[in-house]
Design a protein around this motif. Sequence first.
Motif, PDB file in Angstrom:
ATOM      1  N   LEU A  14     -28.899  15.248 -45.756  1.00  9.92           N
ATOM      2  CA  LEU A  14     -29.972  14.333 -45.376  1.00  9.92           C
ATOM      3  C   LEU A  14     -31.346  14.933 -45.641  1.00  9.92           C
ATOM      4  CD1 LEU A  14     -28.567  13.247 -41.865  1.00  9.92           C
ATOM      5  CD2 LEU A  14     -28.059  12.257 -44.118  1.00  9.92           C
ATOM      6  N   ASP A  15     -32.232  14.106 -46.172  1.00 11.84           N
ATOM      7  CA  ASP A  15     -33.645  14.450 -46.268  1.00 11.84           C
ATOM      8  C   ASP A  15     -34.229  14.447 -44.853  1.00 11.84           C
ATOM      9  OD1 ASP A  15     -36.243  14.763 -47.510  1.00 11.84           O
ATOM     10  OD2 ASP A  15     -36.567  12.645 -47.106  1.00 11.84           O
ATOM     11  N   TRP A  16     -35.467  14.859 -44.719  1.00 11.96           N
ATOM     12  CA  TRP A  16     -36.122  14.878 -43.404  1.00 11.96           C
ATOM     13  C   TRP A  16     -37.160  13.753 -43.273  1.00 11.96           C
ATOM     14  CZ3 TRP A  16     -35.433  17.961 -39.007  1.00 11.96           C
ATOM     15  CH2 TRP A  16     -34.418  18.915 -39.104  1.00 11.96           C
ATOM     16  N   ALA A  17     -38.407  13.994 -43.686  1.00 12.81           N
ATOM     17  CA  ALA A  17     -39.457  12.990 -43.487  1.00 12.81           C
ATOM     18  C   ALA A  17     -39.136  11.702 -44.227  1.00 12.81           C
ATOM     19  CB  ALA A  17     -40.806  13.531 -43.954  1.00 12.81           C
ATOM     20  N   GLY A  18     -39.172  10.597 -43.498  1.00 20.58           N
ATOM     21  CA  GLY A  18     -38.869   9.300 -44.085  1.00 20.58           C
ATOM     22  C   GLY A  18     -37.396   8.957 -44.081  1.00 20.58           C
ATOM     23  N   THR A  19     -36.571   9.918 -43.665  1.00 17.69           N
ATOM     24  CA  THR A  19     -35.126   9.689 -43.615  1.00 17.69           C
ATOM     25  C   THR A  19     -34.600   9.801 -42.186  1.00 17.69           C
ATOM     26  OG1 THR A  19     -34.805  10.453 -45.887  1.00 17.69           O
ATOM     27  CG2 THR A  19     -32.882  10.522 -44.449  1.00 17.69           C
ATOM     28  N   VAL A  20     -34.866  10.932 -41.531  1.00 19.76           N
ATOM     29  CA  VAL A  20     -34.426  11.091 -40.140  1.00 19.76           C
ATOM     30  C   VAL A  20     -35.600  11.219 -39.173  1.00 19.76           C
ATOM     31  CG1 VAL A  20     -32.178  12.064 -40.730  1.00 19.76           C
ATOM     32  CG2 VAL A  20     -34.112  13.599 -40.395  1.00 19.76           C
ATOM     33  N   VAL A  21     -36.758  11.672 -39.666  1.00 17.86           N
ATOM     34  CA  VAL A  21     -37.963  11.757 -38.828  1.00 17.86           C
ATOM     35  C   VAL A  21     -39.133  11.116 -39.571  1.00 17.86           C
ATOM     36  CG1 VAL A  21     -37.191  13.892 -37.700  1.00 17.86           C
ATOM     37  CG2 VAL A  21     -38.651  14.035 -39.729  1.00 17.86           C
ATOM     38  N   ASP A  22     -40.203  10.814 -38.837  1.00 20.88           N
ATOM     39  CA  ASP A  22     -41.463  10.367 -39.431  1.00 20.88           C
ATOM     40  C   ASP A  22     -41.297   9.070 -40.215  1.00 20.88           C
ATOM     41  OD1 ASP A  22     -44.026  10.184 -40.444  1.00 20.88           O
ATOM     42  OD2 ASP A  22     -43.856  11.915 -41.781  1.00 20.88           O
ATOM     43  N   PHE A  23     -41.062   7.965 -39.504  1.00 18.77           N
ATOM     44  CA  PHE A  23     -40.939   6.662 -40.152  1.00 18.77           C
ATOM     45  C   PHE A  23     -42.221   6.374 -40.928  1.00 18.77           C
ATOM     46  CE2 PHE A  23     -40.570   2.220 -40.905  1.00 18.77           C
ATOM     47  CZ  PHE A  23     -39.228   1.900 -40.792  1.00 18.77           C
ATOM     48  N   GLY A  24     -42.062   6.094 -42.229  1.00 24.63           N
ATOM     49  CA  GLY A  24     -43.197   5.852 -43.104  1.00 24.63           C
ATOM     50  C   GLY A  24     -43.649   7.076 -43.862  1.00 24.63           C
ATOM     51  N   SER A  25     -43.086   8.251 -43.514  1.00 21.55           N
ATOM     52  CA  SER A  25     -43.392   9.513 -44.199  1.00 21.55           C
ATOM     53  C   SER A  25     -44.902   9.750 -44.251  1.00 21.55           C
ATOM     54  CB  SER A  25     -42.804   9.503 -45.619  1.00 21.55           C
ATOM     55  OG  SER A  25     -42.742  10.810 -46.138  1.00 21.55           O
TER      56      SER A  25
END
Length: 275
Positions: A14-25
């Motif tokens: 899994l990627d992080w920002a925009g995938t599991v955290v930080d909606f909208g990256s």
Amino acid sequence: MTYQPPTRLHAAILDWAGTVVDFGSFAPTRIFVEAFASFDLPLSLEEARGPMGLGKWAHIRALCDQPAVAERFQRRFGRLPTDADVTALYKRFMPLQIEKVGEHSAMIPGALEAIASLQERGLKIGSCSGYPRAVMTKVEALASEAGYRPDHVVASDEVPRGRPSPAQALANVIALEIEDVAACVKVDDTAPGMLEGRRAGMWTVALRFSGNCLGLSWEDYQALSHEQRAAARQRIDAELGPCRPHYLIDTIAELPAIVDAINARLARGELPNAH
């Protein structure tokens, strides 16, 4: 010895920002804007999003290579940006990113439940990011407090080349002791992340709405009408289509059903590189 293809998935990367955290990256993009502004170089949020998914130095290099940005740089400094200039911007970016990444670290709605569902299906959870280790350490700590603790994490500066190279995904395969890349699914919200998974020989799932492609907050996404979401799906699917993701879904909340679909395909003898 005879090759025996996997009959089910063993890991999700899994990627992080925009995938599991930080909606909208938003964490990386807004800091790019701020870092460029500190050099008296205007940069729009839309421009900052363009190369998303690359390692951060490579991201800044890609931004500086954009004709409009290069022209602004030349007007300001009388020359085109060199690698030394990129490094100077990166050194300005990094402390800002470490300082402010926590402002955009909330788990994406449905992520914890989806990941728990994958673990119940027997999947190990690997992860990788365009963030370097100095940023990932802080992101990991914040995610752990929220209940997300992947089995392995690979930062962009822990491999010879970041995305779209397959190195980070394959580093997860090695660390998680996965015997076949076809038993892995790579989940990401960017084109480089999809290419990473494809080049690693994995199943790939692209996320339309939680990351860089849509670029909206959770609240603004919730406010979209049915027609607006349909139009956005059509645009994003066309944007990510050349990367040949096996599946496109709106957010990670839909991932467990996709894992079931991939398991059914593996059980029939299908492999990711055949599609």
